[in-house]
Motif scaffolding. Structure first.
Motif, PDB file in Angstrom:
ATOM      1  N   ALA A   1     -11.201  28.117  -1.731  1.00  0.00           N
ATOM      2  CA  ALA A   1     -12.174  27.999  -0.641  1.00  0.00           C
ATOM      3  C   ALA A   1     -11.836  26.824   0.269  1.00  0.00           C
ATOM      4  O   ALA A   1     -11.970  26.917   1.490  1.00  0.00           O
ATOM      5  CB  ALA A   1     -13.581  27.860  -1.205  1.00  0.00           C
TER       6      ALA A   1
ATOM      7  N   THR B   1      -8.950  28.052   2.461  1.00  0.00           N
ATOM      8  CA  THR B   1      -9.287  29.035   3.491  1.00  0.00           C
ATOM      9  C   THR B   1     -10.159  28.428   4.581  1.00  0.00           C
ATOM     10  O   THR B   1     -10.129  28.887   5.716  1.00  0.00           O
ATOM     11  CB  THR B   1     -10.053  30.260   2.935  1.00  0.00           C
TER      12      THR B   1
ATOM     13  N   PRO C   1     -14.082  27.386   6.108  1.00  0.00           N
ATOM     14  CA  PRO C   1     -15.265  28.219   6.307  1.00  0.00           C
ATOM     15  C   PRO C   1     -15.016  29.497   7.093  1.00  0.00           C
ATOM     16  O   PRO C   1     -15.820  30.418   7.051  1.00  0.00           O
ATOM     17  CB  PRO C   1     -16.239  27.301   7.048  1.00  0.00           C
ATOM     18  N   GLU C   2     -13.882  29.580   7.778  1.00  0.00           N
ATOM     19  CA  GLU C   2     -13.570  30.810   8.495  1.00  0.00           C
ATOM     20  C   GLU C   2     -12.973  31.877   7.578  1.00  0.00           C
ATOM     21  O   GLU C   2     -12.776  33.018   7.975  1.00  0.00           O
ATOM     22  CB  GLU C   2     -12.641  30.547   9.690  1.00  0.00           C
TER      23      GLU C   2
ATOM     24  N   SER D   1     -12.819  33.618   3.342  1.00  0.00           N
ATOM     25  CA  SER D   1     -13.742  34.046   2.291  1.00  0.00           C
ATOM     26  C   SER D   1     -12.986  34.133   0.971  1.00  0.00           C
ATOM     27  O   SER D   1     -11.796  34.466   0.957  1.00  0.00           O
ATOM     28  CB  SER D   1     -14.362  35.401   2.625  1.00  0.00           C
TER      29      SER D   1
ATOM     30  N   GLN E   1     -19.477  25.153  -0.576  1.00  0.00           N
ATOM     31  CA  GLN E   1     -18.552  26.010   0.171  1.00  0.00           C
ATOM     32  C   GLN E   1     -19.106  27.442   0.114  1.00  0.00           C
ATOM     33  O   GLN E   1     -18.630  28.270  -0.667  1.00  0.00           O
ATOM     34  CB  GLN E   1     -17.146  25.953  -0.439  1.00  0.00           C
TER      35      GLN E   1
ATOM     36  N   TRP F   1     -18.770  30.057   1.657  1.00  0.00           N
ATOM     37  CA  TRP F   1     -17.878  31.184   1.959  1.00  0.00           C
ATOM     38  C   TRP F   1     -17.126  31.642   0.703  1.00  0.00           C
ATOM     39  O   TRP F   1     -16.319  32.558   0.762  1.00  0.00           O
ATOM     40  CB  TRP F   1     -16.904  30.830   3.079  1.00  0.00           C
TER      41      TRP F   1
END
Length: 189
Positions: free
Chosen positions: A75, A78, A80-81, A83, A106, A108
């Motif tokens: 996470a 990656t 927050p944009e 998943s 996090q 996402w």
């Protein structure tokens, strides 16, 4: 700058271990987390993440999420944009991993209980990246089917750390990257 080292600094292993094991977090070895499972050796996790080459915005599947540490690291990579879906078969580890992951803030990333008899999380496929933290006897075609084109999967197969790369045209290439030991990849019927 090494994004994997940055993720390790942002998501300390200690928060993903049972209380009695936290003093051992700095040891470069697998540590027990219950149900016969382990929190993998940090050097091995770093090797796998470097092979995986996670980029901001990627959709990632984490098979065998255990304590949630690998899910949280993914996470971070990656952002927050992206998943991340972690899947775990053992109900007590699902609860443990979810609590640990929630502490990283996090949203996402999430951990789901694996469906018995099903590998991965096909509902949200296809994934840009798939990390498998349990050893398969042979390359599972159902996980390859969940890989996007292009995409990368890292999975230990019969002791060999295996990189599966799917090209934009769907062509699959498999390569080996050293010998490792993992708990077995299981799917209960």
């Amino acid at each position: 700058m090494d994004p994997v080292l940055d993720a390790f600094a942002a998501v300390p292993r200690e928060g993903f271990l049972p209380r009695e094991m936290r003093g051992n977090a700095a040891f470069d070895q697998p540590l027990p987390i219950g149900q016969g499972q382990t929190n993998s050796q940090p050097r091995t996790v770093a090797d796998m993440l470097r092979l995986l080459e996670v980029a901001p915005g990627d959709a990632v599947l984490d098979v065998g999420s255990g304590s949630g540490w690998s899910t949280a690291l993914l996470a971070h990579l990656t952002g927050p944009e992206g998943s991340v879906v972690g899947v775990e078969l053992e109900p007590s580890l699902v609860r443990f991993g979810r609590r640990n992951l929630a502490a990283t803030d996090q949203p996402w990333a999430r951990i789901e209980r694996a469906t018995p008899g099903v590998l991965g999380w096909p509902e949200d496929a296809a994934y840009d990246r798939i990390l498998v933290s349990a050893e398969a006897e042979e390359l599972p075609p159902e996980l390859v089917d969940q890989l996007a084109a292009p995409g990368r999967m890292v999975i230990p197969v019969a002791g060999l750390m295996t990189l599966v790369e799917r090209s934009a045209t769907g062509e699959v290439r498999v390569s080996g990257h050293g010998w490792y030991r993992f708990v077995p990849l299981r799917r209960r019927p």
